[in-house]
Write a protein that holds these residues in place. Structure first.
Motif, mmCIF file in Angstrom:
data_model
loop_
_atom_site.group_PDB
_atom_site.id
_atom_site.type_symbol
_atom_site.label_atom_id
_atom_site.label_comp_id
_atom_site.label_asym_id
_atom_site.label_seq_id
_atom_site.Cartn_x
_atom_site.Cartn_y
_atom_site.Cartn_z
ATOM 1 N N ASN A 45 0.859 -1.177 0.000
ATOM 2 C CA ASN A 45 0.000 0.000 0.000
ATOM 3 C C ASN A 45 0.898 1.230 0.000
ATOM 4 O OD1 ASN A 45 -1.843 2.039 0.398
ATOM 5 N ND2 ASN A 45 -2.831 1.118 2.176
ATOM 6 N N ARG A 46 0.878 1.997 -1.109
ATOM 7 C CA ARG A 46 1.788 3.119 -1.273
ATOM 8 C C ARG A 46 1.140 4.472 -0.932
ATOM 9 N NH1 ARG A 46 6.394 2.275 -3.801
ATOM 10 N NH2 ARG A 46 6.417 4.315 -4.849
ATOM 11 N N LEU A 47 -0.075 4.439 -0.410
ATOM 12 C CA LEU A 47 -0.772 5.683 -0.125
ATOM 13 C C LEU A 47 -0.453 6.308 1.234
ATOM 14 C CD1 LEU A 47 -4.313 4.996 -1.630
ATOM 15 C CD2 LEU A 47 -2.528 6.482 -2.530
ATOM 16 N N PRO A 48 -0.218 5.531 2.303
ATOM 17 C CA PRO A 48 -0.027 6.174 3.612
ATOM 18 C C PRO A 48 1.159 7.136 3.612
ATOM 19 C CG PRO A 48 -0.370 3.817 3.870
ATOM 20 C CD PRO A 48 -0.183 4.065 2.405
ATOM 21 N N SER A 49 1.005 8.235 4.329
ATOM 22 C CA SER A 49 2.104 9.181 4.497
ATOM 23 C C SER A 49 2.782 8.954 5.837
ATOM 24 C CB SER A 49 1.599 10.626 4.368
ATOM 25 O OG SER A 49 0.443 10.840 5.145
ATOM 26 N N SER A 50 3.999 9.458 5.949
ATOM 27 C CA SER A 50 4.786 9.155 7.150
ATOM 28 C C SER A 50 4.281 9.888 8.381
ATOM 29 C CB SER A 50 6.265 9.481 6.908
ATOM 30 O OG SER A 50 6.435 10.859 6.624
ATOM 31 N N ASP A 51 3.346 10.833 8.197
ATOM 32 C CA ASP A 51 2.770 11.512 9.353
ATOM 33 C C ASP A 51 1.659 10.712 10.015
ATOM 34 O OD1 ASP A 51 0.901 11.727 7.342
ATOM 35 O OD2 ASP A 51 0.748 13.914 7.380
ATOM 36 N N ALA A 52 1.287 9.576 9.431
ATOM 37 C CA ALA A 52 0.182 8.772 9.954
ATOM 38 C C ALA A 52 0.571 8.086 11.257
ATOM 39 C CB ALA A 52 -0.255 7.732 8.927
ATOM 40 N N ASN A 53 -0.397 7.947 12.142
ATOM 41 C CA ASN A 53 -0.229 7.104 13.321
ATOM 42 C C ASN A 53 -0.050 5.667 12.832
ATOM 43 O OD1 ASN A 53 -0.864 5.321 15.497
ATOM 44 N ND2 ASN A 53 -1.959 6.949 16.542
ATOM 45 N N PRO A 54 1.075 5.003 13.117
ATOM 46 C CA PRO A 54 1.316 3.672 12.537
ATOM 47 C C PRO A 54 0.271 2.636 12.931
ATOM 48 C CG PRO A 54 2.921 4.153 14.264
ATOM 49 C CD PRO A 54 2.191 5.429 13.971
ATOM 50 N N TYR A 55 -0.259 2.729 14.144
ATOM 51 C CA TYR A 55 -1.277 1.770 14.583
ATOM 52 C C TYR A 55 -2.548 1.928 13.749
ATOM 53 C CZ TYR A 55 1.815 1.509 18.646
ATOM 54 O OH TYR A 55 2.911 1.360 19.462
ATOM 55 N N LEU A 56 -2.962 3.171 13.535
ATOM 56 C CA LEU A 56 -4.191 3.408 12.790
ATOM 57 C C LEU A 56 -4.009 3.156 11.300
ATOM 58 C CD1 LEU A 56 -5.565 6.600 14.586
ATOM 59 C CD2 LEU A 56 -6.024 4.179 15.067
ATOM 60 N N ALA A 57 -2.833 3.481 10.761
ATOM 61 C CA ALA A 57 -2.589 3.232 9.344
ATOM 62 C C ALA A 57 -2.594 1.732 9.046
ATOM 63 C CB ALA A 57 -1.255 3.855 8.925
ATOM 64 N N LEU A 58 -1.952 0.952 9.894
ATOM 65 C CA LEU A 58 -1.944 -0.505 9.702
ATOM 66 C C LEU A 58 -3.347 -1.074 9.884
ATOM 67 C CD1 LEU A 58 1.360 -1.491 11.539
ATOM 68 C CD2 LEU A 58 0.908 -1.662 9.095
ATOM 69 N N ALA A 59 -4.060 -0.596 10.887
ATOM 70 C CA ALA A 59 -5.423 -1.085 11.114
ATOM 71 C C ALA A 59 -6.304 -0.790 9.913
ATOM 72 C CB ALA A 59 -6.007 -0.439 12.372
ATOM 73 N N ALA A 60 -6.218 0.424 9.375
ATOM 74 C CA ALA A 60 -7.056 0.819 8.244
ATOM 75 C C ALA A 60 -6.732 -0.005 7.009
ATOM 76 C CB ALA A 60 -6.875 2.306 7.956
ATOM 77 N N SER A 61 -5.451 -0.151 6.712
ATOM 78 C CA SER A 61 -5.049 -0.863 5.504
ATOM 79 C C SER A 61 -5.436 -2.340 5.575
ATOM 80 C CB SER A 61 -3.536 -0.711 5.304
ATOM 81 O OG SER A 61 -3.141 -1.154 4.024
ATOM 82 N N LEU A 62 -5.161 -2.972 6.705
ATOM 83 C CA LEU A 62 -5.496 -4.392 6.864
ATOM 84 C C LEU A 62 -7.005 -4.606 6.887
ATOM 85 C CD1 LEU A 62 -2.824 -5.376 9.541
ATOM 86 C CD2 LEU A 62 -2.871 -6.134 7.149
ATOM 87 N N ALA A 63 -7.744 -3.669 7.457
ATOM 88 C CA ALA A 63 -9.201 -3.799 7.502
ATOM 89 C C ALA A 63 -9.798 -3.773 6.102
ATOM 90 C CB ALA A 63 -9.796 -2.682 8.350
#
Length: 478
Positions: free
Chosen positions: A377-395
């Motif tokens: 997934n190449r969309l997340p930016s580095s300012d994202a909360n890693p827990y929420l970014a991983l949760a969103a992508s996997l969901a």
């Protein structure tokens, strides 16, 4: 006084984030409070930082003497820390965004498998990441670590386990004490500021040899493992790749790496920033996420059939990413600044396409053998909360599997030459998240309302600031 805790019991119904942790002689993690006491004594630890990520991924918590940490004590934080904006303000209540009437306590429960030293402190100090539970020990569903655990449990219920590998980009910038002035690259060992166009340049990395040595040293002391480090396209833009593993473990590592890199940079008189777009005209910073799913009992890749061909779950995972990621983009691109990165011609996808080894697509399938088949997934930016970014992508991928969503055909050429297929701003992205009914089951109504309220509050704060563009083009022309 017994080192065993009685008040800090584990949260109920939250799956464990770790395998059996190492012994007290290791660099990171212990299995019990007895071993925690041994760990602290062996290193002469005087203070311990009990930290947890807020919605922005900022470490919040308490510091205490190590003797108190291993005694029968209770740690608490007010629930309001999960309801303020990145600027520390508290949005107005709405129908879906509410404050806890009494602002009552939430309990910090140390995850001892994350115990490690804090190598940049002058006094011997340790740190531990904490989970958040209510006073009766129930999980608090809207805290970032618990949001990710909730998604992990959905996979666990199917006998699966997600595997992820984040790649974090960041800039080194000269110190800047006036936010009205643009950021600039710092001077390297040559005495000159590094220029852009240095992708994969070893000389570019060597400009900051001593800083990078400190990043490696600090990481090693904490038991954090860097896979590779490269210079990216932007001036003094670096990328650190982490080894693949359990999503909770990797989110913890990103959480700690951000802190580590900032501290190493400060030691050398410069800043490290994870802003998505810190400098005008330069590439933005991403947090690419490689994702696969394995069977818990066999370790086999769910994305591959026994004959090595791609499985139907693989294609449905991609289909789910295509359908749902645009509606959860506010968890992958959480600030107004994040959408400055999501523009054409800046080495960033602005689509929901997928393709084989195609970096212009949002969802890239790297070349690999069947056991390592994965989706990036190449969309997340580095300012994202890693827990929420991983949760969103996997969901999103899991929704695709459960709903058997078929993807489009893979994109063979550039995917960035058509229209932009993503929300163009934070408010649009937040509205899409709230409008998607499938997210209520995944994330819970309380989290969605709370997160949306905070994001809208941040946007209103941003709208109070008059930008240089407005002064330049509107002052004398309108």
């Amino acid at each position: 006084m017994s080192p065993k805790k009685t008040t800090l019991k584990p949260a109920k119904n939250v799956p464990s984030s770790k395998k059996s942790p190492p012994d007290p002689g290791s660099l990171r993690g212990v299995a019990s409070w007895k071993e925690a006491a041994q760990f602290l004594r062996a290193r002469g630890i005087e203070d311990i930082e009990c930290i947890t990520p807020d919605l922005a991924g900022v470490p919040r918590g308490k510091m205490m003497p190590s003797s108190k940490f291993t005694s029968n004590t209770s740690l608490a934080l007010p629930s309001a820390i999960y309801r303020h904006t990145i600027s520390g303000e508290y949005p107005e209540e709405t129908e879906s965004f509410r404050y806890e009437p009494r602002d009552s306590d939430l309990k910090l429960v140390p995850d001892l498998s994350t115990l490690s030293v804090v190598p940049w402190e002058t006094d011997p100090t340790a740190q531990v990441i904490c989970d958040i539970v209510s006073v009766d020990g129930e999980e608090v569903p809207y805290t970032p670590r618990n949001v990710l655990k909730r998604v992990m449990k959905l996979y666990h219920d199917r006998g699966w386990k997600p595997i992820v590998a984040p790649e974090i980009e960041f800039y080194l910038v000269a110190k800047n004490d006036d936010p009205d002035y643009p950021l600039h690259p710092p001077k390297g060992r040559s005495g000159r500021a590094i220029l852009g166009g240095q992708g994969y340049s070893i000389a570019g990395i060597n400009e900051f040899d001593e800083l990078i040595d400190d990043i490696y040293h600090f990481s090693e002391k904490q038991g954090l493992e860097i896979d590779t480090l490269i210079h990216e396209e932007g001036p003094a833009q670096l990328e650190i790749n982490l080894r693949h593993g359990n999503p909770i473990e990797l989110a913890d590592q990103v959480f700690l790496f951000k802190r580590t890199i900032r501290e190493a940079a400060m030691k050398h008189g410069i800043y490290a920033t994870f802003m998505a777009k810190p400098m005008q005209g330069q590439a933005g910073s991403a947090m690419h996420i490689h994702q696969s799913v394995i069977h818990e009992d066999t370790g086999k890749n769910v994305f591959s059939n026994p004959d090595g061909s791609p499985s139907k779950e693989f294609f449905h995972f991609i289909g789910g990413m295509q359908k749902y990621v645009p509606s959860v983009l506010c968890m992958l691109a959480p600030y107004v600044n994040s959408y400055r990165r999501l523009t054409p011609d800046m080495s960033c996808p602005v689509n929901n396409a997928w393709g084989y080894d195609n970096r212009t697509t949002a969802f890239r399938v790297p070349v690999s053998d069947p056991q390592a088949r994965r989706v990036e997934n190449r969309l997340p930016s580095s300012d994202a909360n890693p827990y929420l970014a991983l949760a969103a992508s996997l969901a999103c991928g899991l929704l695709g599997i459960t709903k058997e969503i078929e993807p489009t055909a893979p994109t063979e050429d550039s995917a960035n030459e058509g229209s932009i297929d993503l929300p163009r701003g934070l408010l649009e992205a937040v509205a899409l998240m709230e409008a998607e009914p499938a997210f209520e089951e995944i994330f819970g109504r309380e989290f969605i309302g709370l997160y949306a309220g905070v994001k809208r509050g941040e946007f209103e704060t941003f709208m109070q600031v008059i930008s240089p563009w407005e002064r330049e083009f509107l002052l004398l022309n309108v």
